[in-house]
Design a protein around this motif. Structure first.
Motif, PDB file in Angstrom:
ATOM      1  N   ARG A 229       6.669  -1.194   7.002  1.00 28.03           N
ATOM      2  CA  ARG A 229       5.585  -0.220   7.074  1.00 28.03           C
ATOM      3  C   ARG A 229       6.029   1.013   6.296  1.00 28.03           C
ATOM      4  NH1 ARG A 229       0.473  -0.461   7.965  1.00 28.03           N
ATOM      5  NH2 ARG A 229       1.028  -2.240   9.225  1.00 28.03           N
TER       6      ARG A 229
ATOM      7  N   ARG B  88       1.221   4.349   0.560  1.00 28.38           N
ATOM      8  CA  ARG B  88       0.764   5.546   1.269  1.00 28.38           C
ATOM      9  C   ARG B  88       1.368   5.482   2.669  1.00 28.38           C
ATOM     10  NH1 ARG B  88      -2.463   3.862   5.082  1.00 28.38           N
ATOM     11  NH2 ARG B  88      -3.621   1.929   4.841  1.00 28.38           N
ATOM     12  N   ALA B  89       1.543   6.631   3.304  1.00 32.11           N
ATOM     13  CA  ALA B  89       2.067   6.635   4.670  1.00 32.11           C
ATOM     14  C   ALA B  89       1.181   5.764   5.551  1.00 32.11           C
ATOM     15  CB  ALA B  89       2.129   8.059   5.211  1.00 32.11           C
ATOM     16  N   GLY B  90       1.801   4.889   6.311  1.00 26.13           N
ATOM     17  CA  GLY B  90       1.069   3.947   7.152  1.00 26.13           C
ATOM     18  C   GLY B  90       0.692   2.668   6.434  1.00 26.13           C
ATOM     19  N   GLY B  91       0.946   2.621   5.131  1.00 20.99           N
ATOM     20  CA  GLY B  91       0.609   1.443   4.338  1.00 20.99           C
ATOM     21  C   GLY B  91       1.505   0.264   4.679  1.00 20.99           C
ATOM     22  N   CYS B  92       1.016  -0.900   4.363  1.00 20.98           N
ATOM     23  CA  CYS B  92       1.724  -2.126   4.695  1.00 20.98           C
ATOM     24  C   CYS B  92       2.398  -2.728   3.460  1.00 20.98           C
ATOM     25  CB  CYS B  92       0.727  -3.142   5.263  1.00 20.98           C
ATOM     26  SG  CYS B  92       1.508  -4.635   5.919  1.00 20.98           S
TER      27      CYS B  92
ATOM     28  N   SER C  85       9.884   1.316   6.863  1.00 17.29           N
ATOM     29  CA  SER C  85      10.578   0.934   8.075  1.00 17.29           C
ATOM     30  C   SER C  85      10.222  -0.500   8.432  1.00 17.29           C
ATOM     31  CB  SER C  85      10.169   1.876   9.219  1.00 17.29           C
ATOM     32  OG  SER C  85      10.827   1.515  10.414  1.00 17.29           O
TER      33      SER C  85
ATOM     34  N   VAL D 275       6.514   4.712   5.531  1.00 16.95           N
ATOM     35  CA  VAL D 275       6.564   5.902   6.375  1.00 16.95           C
ATOM     36  C   VAL D 275       6.590   7.198   5.571  1.00 16.95           C
ATOM     37  CG1 VAL D 275       7.559   4.707   8.360  1.00 16.95           C
ATOM     38  CG2 VAL D 275       9.083   5.766   6.684  1.00 16.95           C
TER      39      VAL D 275
ATOM     40  N   GLU E  87       4.137  -8.786   8.101  1.00 20.09           N
ATOM     41  CA  GLU E  87       4.456  -7.425   7.684  1.00 20.09           C
ATOM     42  C   GLU E  87       5.954  -7.358   7.470  1.00 20.09           C
ATOM     43  OE1 GLU E  87       2.782  -3.730   9.542  1.00 20.09           O
ATOM     44  OE2 GLU E  87       4.902  -3.426  10.055  1.00 20.09           O
TER      45      GLU E  87
ATOM     46  N   GLU F 263       0.878  -1.171   0.000  1.00 21.46           N
ATOM     47  CA  GLU F 263       0.000   0.000   0.000  1.00 21.46           C
ATOM     48  C   GLU F 263       0.916   1.222   0.000  1.00 21.46           C
ATOM     49  OE1 GLU F 263      -2.887  -0.254   3.279  1.00 21.46           O
ATOM     50  OE2 GLU F 263      -2.229  -2.347   3.422  1.00 21.46           O
TER      51      GLU F 263
END
Length: 182
Positions: A98, A74-78, A111, A100, A95, A72
């Motif tokens: 992530r 986007r920021a916060g995407g996995c 990260s 960032v 995961e 994903e």
């Protein structure tokens, strides 16, 4: 831990020789930094599109099938992987990293500790940047890891560096190969 994954990690480190310039840029204080750079003859949007679809080129997975990956962007995407049930485990997920920071067409930062680093007290950051270069688009691939582990982290740096080179090499191959810099 998946024995194939560890064996592939070590084999990649020993065997991969790709078109990228690379170096371990630090190996102290419980961590290391790996940097690779290569130029491809592709436009920025094509490079970005491949970068954010690792299911098409990422070579190391827990399930042994990159089709199980998804990112994903986007920021916060996995950057995650679905784990189908097999003889060793029930269906699950992992995961890898992530997201960032995302600057479409320019930079992707994630990260997380990859592969066998995940079971240790380590933090890793992968930053992939795209920039214009005379011969096309330069992809710069930086992975930095540090923290506590049950093994000498700096000694593991060259192995991880080889795998990072493999990831970049797989992406570059998907894009048609590197521009000859000779």
């Amino acid at each position: 831990m998946n024995r194939f994954y560890v064996a592939a990690l070590v084999a990649a480190a020993l065997l991969y020789a790709g078109p990228a310039a690379a170096e371990i840029i630090e190996s102290e204080h419980g961590g290391f930094a790996s940097s690779h750079s290569v130029i491809v003859a592709a436009d920025r949007s094509a490079v970005w599109e491949e970068l954010v679809h690792p299911e098409q080129w990422w070579s190391h997975t827990w399930s042994n099938d990159s089709a199980n990956l998804h990112l994903e962007s986007r920021a916060g995407g996995c950057f995650c992987e679905s784990l189908p049930a097999n003889g060793d485990w029930a269906a699950g997920s992992v995961e890898h990293m992530r997201v960032v920071m995302v600057m479409p067409g320019t930079m992707l930062r994630m990260s997380g500790s990859l592969g066998p680093l995940q079971s240790e007290g380590l933090v890793g950051t992968l930053t992939v940047t795209l920039s214009e270069d005379d011969g096309g688009i330069r992809i710069t691939w930086d992975y930095i890891a540090g923290g506590q582990a049950r093994f000498p982290v700096a000694q593991f740096g060259p192995v991880v560096d080889g795998v990072q080179a493999e990831f970049l090499g797989d992406l570059v191959n998907r894009l048609g190969g590197a521009v000859d810099q000779s």
